[in-house]
Design a protein around this motif. Structure first.
Motif, PDB file in Angstrom:
ATOM      1  N   THR A 157       0.859  -1.192   0.000  1.00 59.13           N
ATOM      2  CA  THR A 157       0.000   0.000   0.000  1.00 59.13           C
ATOM      3  C   THR A 157       0.888   1.231   0.000  1.00 59.13           C
ATOM      4  O   THR A 157       1.834   1.319   0.781  1.00 59.13           O
ATOM      5  N   ASP A 159      -0.318   4.824  -0.180  1.00 62.43           N
ATOM      6  CA  ASP A 159      -1.066   6.069  -0.120  1.00 62.43           C
ATOM      7  C   ASP A 159      -0.247   7.114   0.629  1.00 62.43           C
ATOM      8  O   ASP A 159       0.729   6.784   1.323  1.00 62.43           O
ATOM      9  N   LYS A 163       1.104   3.543   4.407  1.00 65.80           N
ATOM     10  CA  LYS A 163       2.078   2.799   3.625  1.00 65.80           C
ATOM     11  C   LYS A 163       2.305   1.432   4.263  1.00 65.80           C
ATOM     12  O   LYS A 163       2.493   1.321   5.477  1.00 65.80           O
ATOM     13  N   GLU A 177       3.918  -1.439   8.534  1.00 65.05           N
ATOM     14  CA  GLU A 177       2.699  -0.701   8.201  1.00 65.05           C
ATOM     15  C   GLU A 177       2.683   0.604   8.993  1.00 65.05           C
ATOM     16  O   GLU A 177       2.857   0.613  10.213  1.00 65.05           O
TER      17      GLU A 177
END
Length: 578
Positions: A157, A159, A163, A177
């Motif tokens: 991910t 964004d 992340k 994360e």
């Protein structure tokens, strides 16, 4: 008992935390605490330690300053944003036989080993997620795996605020994360087996030199190197074209925001054109009584420049004056004073200069162009911006974003070409009579003179609204007569054949007694670029234009460069990273 004498740079959130711990230590004496507008480089170095808790982009230059003076340094993480500059500081500390330690506070938490790191916290981003939080987790990984190198980074991910990624080290996999959206409570999934205050414990042990500095250096280098690899994957690469003060500032801000950055400059050094050939005045708005928008822009931006490039501010007892000419001024003395009052620009009326209706003394600042260039070089190197000099490039491809900040050649990089007013300007350097020592004087508001002290040389830099301009054209490119090419952006030209110095002096005689006794040391020549058809207001806006994923940065006053760079970063952040 002899106390440990400590100085600290940084008054922000983490700086306050550190200070609160230091004040609890009975054997520590905090000698001084400086913020961004203080002259930390002039501090007393009769210290045992300096604590650096300033923004990341300043760490290299500040740590190097004190290490070179033989003072032990504790630095908030990351030590620098580039492995090469961190290695230099470590080597310097060894050469000077002093201690250098980078914050690794989580190492004092006695963390239960894990291959899964989750961190969620309320709020937006003040810096990129990797340097802000993941760096801590990376040195914990080092404690588990040692000197293994990453073999793969898998982005899950990506964004802006969220992340998720995995890193492989041979057969070992670690997951990370980070979510900086709005959460009711902070989530940090690592398990601490330490019941004390890790920050205070770290500071006590570091200040007493009861730590393994070599291990700290290995941890820090590992975390810095891994951070760089991850940021390249998560944020990508940006290019900045143009090595003036606007280009340098946006390149630094991009690097701090997480991007890998290439800076391209056509000249052999940075700040060689309009940024280095200027009046060196940091405007607060006094110069633009016909444009309230420009006044407000100067007022709003001056402080950010002084904070960011504080060391370049000229010290000494320089007095700043503005005068309204009795004849030929576009505003009257009454109108000028009323405008300053409306803009809340303070001033003091003093004895009026000859042929002027009013003279005021104001609080304004000058910068030293050579010092500014030196700061910029250190900042680019320390933060790991890849600088490509003598590299004239065209429109770039292959980058996440490209920022074009080339002032007089912006039209080379866009299909939507704009008309600008290009002015080939002469900046004479003079030895003025002693009565003008340490005085900056501007005659306004019309075709008049100004003199500003030129750094600490004892000389003055002259300006003239009319006679400084040798040629002018409106169009997509500057038209430069061939005879000026050997002068343009070449620094000081002694005894130039093409000079308006006699016209400068003749124009100045009306306002400056004994000015004809001045000695012409030489002149500098550059291209000034302004918006056309603005003679009525003389406004000087800074304009950032988005062009697909790239940005065109039209620069104005030098004092606006930091906020302009921040605006570019904000525009980029407002578009989610995918």
């Amino acid at each position: 008992m002899k106390k440990i004498k400590v100085g600290q740079i940084g008054k922000g959130g983490f700086g306050k935390k550190i200070l609160s711990k230091l004040e609890n230590m009975t054997d520590v004496s905090v000698e001084w605490v400086y913020g961004s507008q203080d002259k930390w480089w002039e501090s007393d170095v009769d210290l045992d330690w300096v604590i650096i808790a300033s923004p990341n982009e300043f760490h290299y230059e500040q740590a190097k300053h004190y290490l070179e003076k033989g003072v032990n340094v504790f630095c908030e993480k990351p030590g620098t944003l580039a492995t090469h500059s961190l290695l230099e500081l470590i080597s310097l500390s060894e050469l000077k036989d002093v201690c250098f330690y980078i914050d690794d506070v989580l190492s004092y938490e006695d963390i239960l080993p894990t291959n899964d790191f989750v961190y969620r916290k309320q709020g937006g981003l003040s810096a990129n997620i990797i340097d802000r939080m993941a760096y801590h987790h990376f040195y914990l990984v080092y404690d588990m795996i040692g000197e293994l190198s990453s073999t793969n980074i898998n982005v899950i991910t990506n964004d802006l605020n969220h992340k998720v990624f995995e890193i492989d080290f041979d057969n070992l996999k670690f997951k990370f994360e980070y979510d900086f959206g709005w959460h009711e409570e902070k989530v940090h999934n690592i398990t601490s087996r330490f019941s004390g205050d890790a920050l205070e414990t770290m500071l006590i042990r570091v200040l007493h030199k009861d730590v393994n500095f070599e291990l700290n250096h290995r941890r820090s280098l590992f975390a810095t190197r891994l951070s760089s690899h991850v940021k390249e994957k998560m944020y990508g690469k940006c290019a900045v074209v143009g090595g003036g003060i606007y280009g340098v500032t946006v390149a630094t801000k991009l690097k701090v925001s997480g991007y890998v950055v290439d800076l391209y400059e056509a000249d052999s050094q940075i700040l060689n054109r309009a940024s280095g050939i200027n009046q060196y005045r940091i405007h607060r708005g006094y110069h633009y009584p016909r444009s309230m928008e420009t006044i407000e822009s100067c007022k709003a931006n001056e402080e950010s420049f002084v904070k960011y490039y504080n060391q370049s501010i000229v010290n000494g007892d320089i007095k700043h004056y503005y005068s309204i000419a009795s004849d030929g001024s576009l505003v009257t003395a009454q109108e000028y004073l009323a405008t300053l009052d409306s803009a809340e620009l303070p001033s003091t009326i003093v004895e009026t200069l000859p042929n002027c209706d009013v003279t005021i003394k104001v609080d304004e600042k000058l910068y030293d162009p050579n010092m500014l260039r030196m700061i910029c070089k250190k900042r680019l190197y320390g933060n790991g911006v890849d600088v490509h000099l003598s590299k004239k490039v065209g429109k770039q491809s292959g980058y996440k974003h490209t920022i074009y900040s080339t002032y007089s050649s912006l039209n080379d990089f866009t299909d939507d070409k704009q008309d600008y007013q290009f002015e080939l300007c002469e900046k004479p350097i003079l030895k003025l009579p002693d009565r003008y020592k340490n005085k900056s004087i501007v005659i306004m508001d019309g075709p008049f003179m100004c003199f500003d002290p030129f750094s600490d040389t004892g000389y003055h830099l002259a300006g003239n609204v009319v006679h400084a301009i040798h040629t002018s054209n409106i169009g997509s490119k500057p038209k430069i007569p061939p005879v000026y090419k050997e002068y343009l952006n070449k620094g000081l030209i002694e005894n130039p054949k093409y000079t308006n110095i006699d016209r400068f002096i003749e124009s100045a005689k009306k306002f400056f007694p004994e000015i004809e006794k001045s000695e012409h040391i030489g002149s500098m020549y550059t291209i000034r670029t302004v918006l056309p058809y603005k003679d009525e207001t003389d406004e000087r806006p800074t304009i950032v234009t988005k062009q697909n994923d790239d940005y065109i940065l039209f620069s104005s006053k030098i004092g606006n460069c930091v906020n302009a760079a921040s605006k570019v970063i904000d525009m980029i952040k407002n578009k989610n990273i995918v």
